[in-house]
Write an enzyme that holds these catalytic residues in place. Structure first.
Site, mmCIF file in Angstrom:
data_model
loop_
_atom_site.group_PDB
_atom_site.id
_atom_site.type_symbol
_atom_site.label_atom_id
_atom_site.label_comp_id
_atom_site.label_asym_id
_atom_site.label_seq_id
_atom_site.Cartn_x
_atom_site.Cartn_y
_atom_site.Cartn_z
ATOM 1 N NE ARG A 261 2.007 9.203 -4.757
ATOM 2 C CZ ARG A 261 2.265 10.471 -4.489
ATOM 3 N NH1 ARG A 261 1.267 11.345 -4.399
ATOM 4 N NH2 ARG A 261 3.498 10.877 -4.277
ATOM 5 N NE ARG A 276 -6.805 12.949 -7.582
ATOM 6 C CZ ARG A 276 -6.133 13.639 -6.662
ATOM 7 N NH1 ARG A 276 -5.295 13.009 -5.864
ATOM 8 N NH2 ARG A 276 -6.316 14.930 -6.508
ATOM 9 C CD GLU A 348 0.171 18.809 -4.667
ATOM 10 O OE1 GLU A 348 -0.962 18.753 -4.151
ATOM 11 O OE2 GLU A 348 1.088 18.023 -4.408
ATOM 12 C CB SER A 351 4.051 18.734 -2.532
ATOM 13 O OG SER A 351 3.562 18.953 -1.246
ATOM 14 N NE ARG A 388 -1.136 16.163 -10.622
ATOM 15 C CZ ARG A 388 -1.674 16.228 -9.408
ATOM 16 N NH1 ARG A 388 -1.356 17.236 -8.593
ATOM 17 N NH2 ARG A 388 -2.533 15.326 -8.993
#
Length: 414
Positions: A261, A276, A348, A351, A388
């Site tokens: 990303r 991130r 998070e 999801s 994560r």
RNA sequence: AGGCAGGUGGCCGAGUGGUCGAAGGCGCACGACUGGAACUCGUGUAGGGUUAAUAGCCCUCGAGGGUUCGAAUCCCUUCCUGCCUGCCA
């Protein structure tokens, strides 16, 4: 894509739903107008084509019978020109419609709590008590440095900022987590797949990343290929354009892939550490479900992801996203947030979304319902984000001297 | 990457300018026969759009464009598959 007929017939209801997601009613008005215009353009074109077809048949008949075709030819030539014009109009109408339609997000479910942003998300439950530390717990980057686990500098050297290198036990732990996740998902009935990490534009449109979010994607120069931002893209599009027998539903798939990303628009956020990154590992679950069963599948997926965290001994909470925080394709989303004692926050880690028929309509994934073909529901969710999870293990399993314990369930993988 | 051969319905396969959304076979579904089944016979069996409609009409024979009154059939581009050569984990 949203259902255009539904907008046409239940405009106010549709507008109210999308307003909750921050979509202006004017855009919908425009969409409805464009839809009606396209239908008009098409029916004008089709009438002309019908005429042409029947004249052409006559033409053949005249020839066989040896009749004069001069007059007919003139008529048919004239009509041909008209068709070309009408075709152009229809094409324009279609392009105008899709430009708008593909940028409209999915309807939120009626039960989704209304809200603006993540502040309005609703915590459903907490699982496991956070551990009490009798020392000040460190953040993962400090632990990474102490243990030599993450080489941020060389990641940047090899690629650019927001890339990193895992070393030694961290690299092994990453691999152990992938295996643990895949095995667990497989035991829950998900078929394990190993898919291409690059997909073409058509597939990315199917799941909703294109055309609106092109800036978030890494594109391969000179090819119709993008690095996938999530395994949701290849897994969901496995059945792009296909019609499944009802007996095959639900199709449950899982796969490990790296995710790429650009993180456009997140400048300055989470720049420190590994929260991130431009590239991260994830094990994904995707389900293709019967519309009437998708809620059950959704619950199962949430429970599965939560169970994995529980098995790892990681405290987490289950959060229902509000309308304003829902992603583009999602009708409903539940996030799992893992406790990070170093950051003193829940972050998070998974999801899980039900997109209803939104992606199915774009990707034309259907099933045979008796004689008719109906759109399936597609669902996706992480189980889990690997990097994560690694961070969560580091922070939750740290000792006072900076060393890190390995969770019991992972020992057989290391 | 270069050369050659191909891409037709769930599958196999015919079709080289009109009556073809498409023969035939297999598979599948329903019906008849049967105590039940197999066999046999009959019927049906692609997708999309428009529509109240499984009526009619339009589009689709890998995809896009062109020639033609008319294209699965002719031409161009492109993608894919197979085989040979080259390269490579």
């Amino acid at each position: 894509m949203i259902d255009l007929k539904y907008i046409e017939k239940n405009f106010d209801e549709a507008a109210a739903k999308l307003k909750k997601k921050g979509v202006d009613t004017q855009i919908l008005e425009k969409l409805k107008t464009l839809f009606v215009q396209l239908k008009e353009a098409n029916s004008a074109l089709e009438a002309a084509q019908a005429e042409q077809n029947s004249m052409s048949k006559l033409f053949g008949q005249y020839k066989r019978e040896g009749k004069d075709v001069g007059e007919l030819k003139a008529k048919v030539d004239e009509n041909k020109e008209r068709i070309a014009q009408l075709q152009e109009k229809a094409r324009e109408a279609e392009a105008a419609l899709y430009e708008v339609a593909l940028a409209i997000p999915n309807f939120p479910d009626d039960a989704v709590p209304e809200g603006e942003d993540e502040e309005d998300n609703v915590e459903l439950r907490k699982v496991l008590e956070p551990r009490r530390f009798d020392f000040e717990p460190l953040e993962h980057w400090a632990l990474a440095e102490k243990n030599g686990w993450i080489d941020f500098e060389r990641g940047v050297k090899l690629a650019k900022s927001r890339f990193s290198v895992l070393r030694g036990d961290a690299a092994r732990l990453e691999r152990a987590l992938i295996n643990f996740f895949l095995d667990t998902n497989r035991e829950k009935g998900f078929e394990e797949l190993c898919v291409p990490f690059m997909n073409n534009a058509h597939m990315l449109q199917g799941t909703g990343q294109l055309p609106k979010f092109e800036d978030d994607l890494f594109k391969i120069e000179g090819e119709d290929l993008y690095l996938i931002p999530t395994a949701e893209v290849p897994l969901t599009n496995m059945y792009n354009g296909e019609i499944l027998p009802e007996s095959e539903l639900p199709v449950l798939m899982t796969g490990y892939t790296p995710c790429f990303r650009k993180e456009a628009g997140s400048a300055g956020r989470d720049t420190r550490g590994m929260i991130r990154q431009h590239q991260f590992d994830k094990v994904e679950m995707v389900a293709i479900a019967h519309p009437e069963k998708s809620d059950d599948v959704f619950e199962m997926m949430v429970q599965n992801a939560s169970d994995i965290l529980t098995a790892l001994g990681l405290p987490h909470r289950v959060v229902e996203l509000c309308t304003g925080d829902l992603g583009f394709s999602a009708a409903r989303t539940i996030d799992l947030e893992v406790w990070l004692p170093g950051q003193n926050k829940y972050r998070e880690i998974s999801s899980i979304s039900n997109t209803r028929d939104f992606q199915a309509r774009r990707a034309k994934i259907r099933f045979k319902d008796g004689k008719k073909n109906k759109l399936v529901h597609t669902l996706n969710g992480s189980a889990l984000a690997v990097g994560r999870t690694l961070i969560a293990i580091m922070e939750n399993y740290q000792n006072e001297d900076g060393s890190i314990e390995i969770p019991e369930v992972l020992k057989k993988y290391m």
